[in-house]
Design a protein around this motif. Sequence first.
Motif, mmCIF file in Angstrom:
data_model
loop_
_atom_site.group_PDB
_atom_site.id
_atom_site.type_symbol
_atom_site.label_atom_id
_atom_site.label_comp_id
_atom_site.label_asym_id
_atom_site.label_seq_id
_atom_site.Cartn_x
_atom_site.Cartn_y
_atom_site.Cartn_z
ATOM 1 N N GLN A 106 0.790 -1.221 0.000
ATOM 2 C CA GLN A 106 0.000 0.000 0.000
ATOM 3 C C GLN A 106 0.820 1.266 0.000
ATOM 4 O O GLN A 106 0.305 2.326 -0.249
ATOM 5 C CB GLN A 106 -0.892 0.029 1.248
ATOM 6 N N ASP A 107 2.063 1.119 0.287
ATOM 7 C CA ASP A 107 2.950 2.258 0.311
ATOM 8 C C ASP A 107 2.565 3.269 1.392
ATOM 9 O O ASP A 107 3.187 4.278 1.574
ATOM 10 C CB ASP A 107 2.941 2.955 -1.059
ATOM 11 N N ASP A 108 1.487 3.019 2.074
ATOM 12 C CA ASP A 108 1.104 3.998 3.079
ATOM 13 C C ASP A 108 0.775 3.291 4.386
ATOM 14 O O ASP A 108 0.128 3.831 5.249
ATOM 15 C CB ASP A 108 -0.097 4.818 2.605
ATOM 16 N N GLN A 267 9.272 13.421 -6.292
ATOM 17 C CA GLN A 267 9.080 11.997 -6.576
ATOM 18 C C GLN A 267 8.890 11.177 -5.300
ATOM 19 O O GLN A 267 9.432 11.516 -4.236
ATOM 20 C CB GLN A 267 10.319 11.500 -7.352
ATOM 21 N N ASN A 268 8.135 10.125 -5.436
ATOM 22 C CA ASN A 268 7.982 9.149 -4.362
ATOM 23 C C ASN A 268 8.879 7.969 -4.700
ATOM 24 O O ASN A 268 8.712 7.385 -5.772
ATOM 25 C CB ASN A 268 6.513 8.685 -4.297
ATOM 26 N N PRO A 269 9.857 7.599 -3.892
ATOM 27 C CA PRO A 269 10.092 8.010 -2.521
ATOM 28 C C PRO A 269 11.142 9.104 -2.316
ATOM 29 O O PRO A 269 11.326 9.550 -1.191
ATOM 30 C CB PRO A 269 10.642 6.714 -1.908
ATOM 31 N N GLU A 295 2.872 10.615 -16.669
ATOM 32 C CA GLU A 295 3.313 11.623 -15.693
ATOM 33 C C GLU A 295 2.415 11.489 -14.473
ATOM 34 O O GLU A 295 1.233 11.846 -14.525
ATOM 35 C CB GLU A 295 3.191 13.035 -16.287
ATOM 36 N N ASP A 296 2.950 10.955 -13.403
ATOM 37 C CA ASP A 296 2.164 10.750 -12.182
ATOM 38 C C ASP A 296 2.333 11.983 -11.290
ATOM 39 O O ASP A 296 3.385 12.178 -10.675
ATOM 40 C CB ASP A 296 2.652 9.476 -11.483
ATOM 41 N N ASP A 297 1.290 12.803 -11.261
ATOM 42 C CA ASP A 297 1.354 14.024 -10.457
ATOM 43 C C ASP A 297 0.565 13.772 -9.177
ATOM 44 O O ASP A 297 -0.634 13.981 -9.137
ATOM 45 C CB ASP A 297 0.756 15.185 -11.252
ATOM 46 N N PHE A 327 -6.017 12.876 -6.005
ATOM 47 C CA PHE A 327 -6.467 13.820 -4.961
ATOM 48 C C PHE A 327 -6.165 13.267 -3.567
ATOM 49 O O PHE A 327 -6.442 13.907 -2.564
ATOM 50 C CB PHE A 327 -7.981 14.060 -5.062
ATOM 51 N N SER A 328 -5.599 12.064 -3.533
ATOM 52 C CA SER A 328 -5.527 11.340 -2.255
ATOM 53 C C SER A 328 -4.670 11.999 -1.185
ATOM 54 O O SER A 328 -4.899 11.799 -0.004
ATOM 55 C CB SER A 328 -4.999 9.926 -2.489
ATOM 56 N N LYS A 329 -3.650 12.742 -1.605
ATOM 57 C CA LYS A 329 -2.723 13.276 -0.601
ATOM 58 C C LYS A 329 -3.246 14.574 0.023
ATOM 59 O O LYS A 329 -2.775 15.022 1.050
ATOM 60 C CB LYS A 329 -1.341 13.507 -1.223
ATOM 61 N N LEU A 335 -12.000 8.019 -0.906
ATOM 62 C CA LEU A 335 -13.032 8.360 -1.897
ATOM 63 C C LEU A 335 -12.734 7.735 -3.249
ATOM 64 O O LEU A 335 -13.619 7.549 -4.059
ATOM 65 C CB LEU A 335 -13.131 9.880 -2.091
ATOM 66 N N ARG A 336 -11.465 7.451 -3.497
ATOM 67 C CA ARG A 336 -10.984 6.896 -4.767
ATOM 68 C C ARG A 336 -11.375 7.778 -5.939
ATOM 69 O O ARG A 336 -12.246 7.448 -6.733
ATOM 70 C CB ARG A 336 -11.469 5.444 -4.982
ATOM 71 N N LEU A 337 -10.728 8.900 -6.004
ATOM 72 C CA LEU A 337 -11.035 9.858 -7.057
ATOM 73 C C LEU A 337 -9.754 10.489 -7.594
ATOM 74 O O LEU A 337 -8.868 10.869 -6.818
ATOM 75 C CB LEU A 337 -11.944 10.946 -6.472
HETATM 76 C C1 LIG Z 1 3.342 8.358 -6.677
HETATM 77 C C2 LIG Z 1 1.975 7.867 -6.362
HETATM 78 N N1 LIG Z 1 1.114 7.673 -7.356
HETATM 79 C C3 LIG Z 1 -0.126 7.220 -7.127
HETATM 80 C C4 LIG Z 1 -0.559 6.915 -5.855
HETATM 81 C C5 LIG Z 1 -1.944 6.374 -5.652
HETATM 82 O O1 LIG Z 1 -2.833 7.413 -5.529
HETATM 83 P P1 LIG Z 1 -4.412 7.201 -5.461
HETATM 84 O O2 LIG Z 1 -4.808 7.094 -4.032
HETATM 85 O O3 LIG Z 1 -4.966 8.411 -6.142
HETATM 86 O O4 LIG Z 1 -4.727 5.950 -6.209
HETATM 87 C C6 LIG Z 1 0.313 7.094 -4.783
HETATM 88 C C7 LIG Z 1 -0.101 6.745 -3.422
HETATM 89 O O5 LIG Z 1 0.657 6.711 -2.499
HETATM 90 C C8 LIG Z 1 1.610 7.577 -5.050
HETATM 91 O O6 LIG Z 1 2.491 7.747 -4.063
#
Ligand SMILES: Cc1ncc(COP(=O)(O)O)c(C=O)c1O
Length: 500
Positions: A106-108, A267-269, A295-297, A327-329, A335-337
């Motif tokens: 889940q990375d979180d 960038q993550n991480p 491009e993952d913003d 929008f998750s952060k 909500l999954r949007l």
């Molecule tokens: C770089 C990156 N992309 C995408 C996601 C997933 O986001 P979402 O909750 O919008 O699916 C995350 C979640 O940690 C992320 O770190």
Amino acid sequence: MLELFKSIRLDKEDKIPLYTQLYGKIKEMINEGILCADFRLPSVRRLADALHVNRVTVVSAYRQLESEGLVYSKPGSGTYVENAPALTGRSAGKDPDVFLDELYQQDDLSLISNGQIKIDDKTINFASATPTPDLFPVEDFKLVLNEVLERDKGNAFGYQDSQGFYPIRESIYKVLENKIQGVSPESIQVISGAQQGIDIISKALLKQGDCVITESPTYTGAIAVFKSRGAEIIDVEMQESGPDLNILEYSLKQYRPRLIYTIPSFQNPTGYSYSNYKRAQLLNLAEKYNCHIIEDDYVSDLDFEGKNYTPLKAMDKQDRVIFIKSFSKIFMPGLRLGFMVAPRHLQGIILEAKHATDISTSGLIQRAFDLYIRKGFWDRHFKFMYDIYRERYTLAVKSLDRNLPDSATYAKPGGGLNIWLKLPMGISANSLSKHAQAEGIVFAPGKIFYSRNTPQKLDNIRLSFAAADSGQIEKGMEKLCRMIHLFQQRQVSYQNLPVL
Ligand SMILES: Cc1ncc(COP(=O)(O)O)c(C=O)c1O
């Protein structure tokens, strides 16, 4: 140093064989962190003499440790403690990789909330890059939900347009308008989170065996998607200003990938961002080698130092970039949007993939979020979250600058939610993680962000400041830095001991 081993007590009267007892004692010392990564165990002869046992006893114990991956032997040199010894404490009895996989999933660390990894109220969470529920705007959302139910009645619960509820596409367009020219409500695809975006793009564009270039390290959720599609992942090392362009071009030429997956801002991480030059070059290379860019913003708006990075999509003259926004952060991840803007020629197949996946994102949630934006709640909430994150970022960086030993390094990201810390040489992230957990601090060991095993990369950790409040950040960072100091001192004292 042999003194350390001389204190081992073996019971010759016990039914448990001596070699099993010895194996158990050394394993304990590794798990306790008393013997750290790459520590050389005494030679068989010396340990046998010191403990007054047969050499076969020591050989058998070492073999048992080796078979469990706790030590490794270098022919002609000796036996050494592995880089990633098993975890104890909270994760006792678990395979260390199970623990890491749980993080990886889940990375979180949301598995924490599912009870698979226990985090009590006192634990300081630097592992999760997601806001905590106390920050969610529940009351405002309740208000818009009720209003939508009143207004749209059953329509909110029918099947929706797979591309997304038109009014929300208009609202998103208004938010985007100044950032990316050429976008229109017609080019916006609503998705159930950025994760789904990566998945449906892969579904639409990849077939078994296709290559995808990713930064290394990168977001674990993307690695999981590409692997699940049978794609071959080609890593390109992430540097502070973006990937090495020579290696990137070499990989493009060599592997002819279908896609490049990138997180150009914070960038993550790593928290690193592409320079404008590298952004432009990346686009040129995608054109030259005929591939598309995702491009993952996920957090570019969390820019705390006025970096003002230009999205790749805004520079995309050749229409090669698929822009995904989460929008998750900022908002409520459950909500999954999210949404994406794809090149015109890909919009049809991406829409088909979206339809095949879940027909549409929840109509109720889309309508409620649309109203939330239209009422101005989104702007207000963004400001609220931005201020909180900025304060946390500032405290984290201040504390690291004040307390971190010189031999541990990091590059200030200037935004986002993560800090990528390189530990002093010889300190394993997994050992530190285990000790930190016992002291009530969790973070993500760097290893989980690599698509393959790269043992030389075991000395980075990701510290996220999204889920810890100001007090916890100050206390936790200071404590963690102290721990790193202690680990380092122990290393030095080992190094000063005579070699056996
Ligand atoms: C770089 C990156 N992309 C995408 C996601 C997933 O986001 P979402 O909750 O919008 O699916 C995350 C979640 O940690 C992320 O770190």
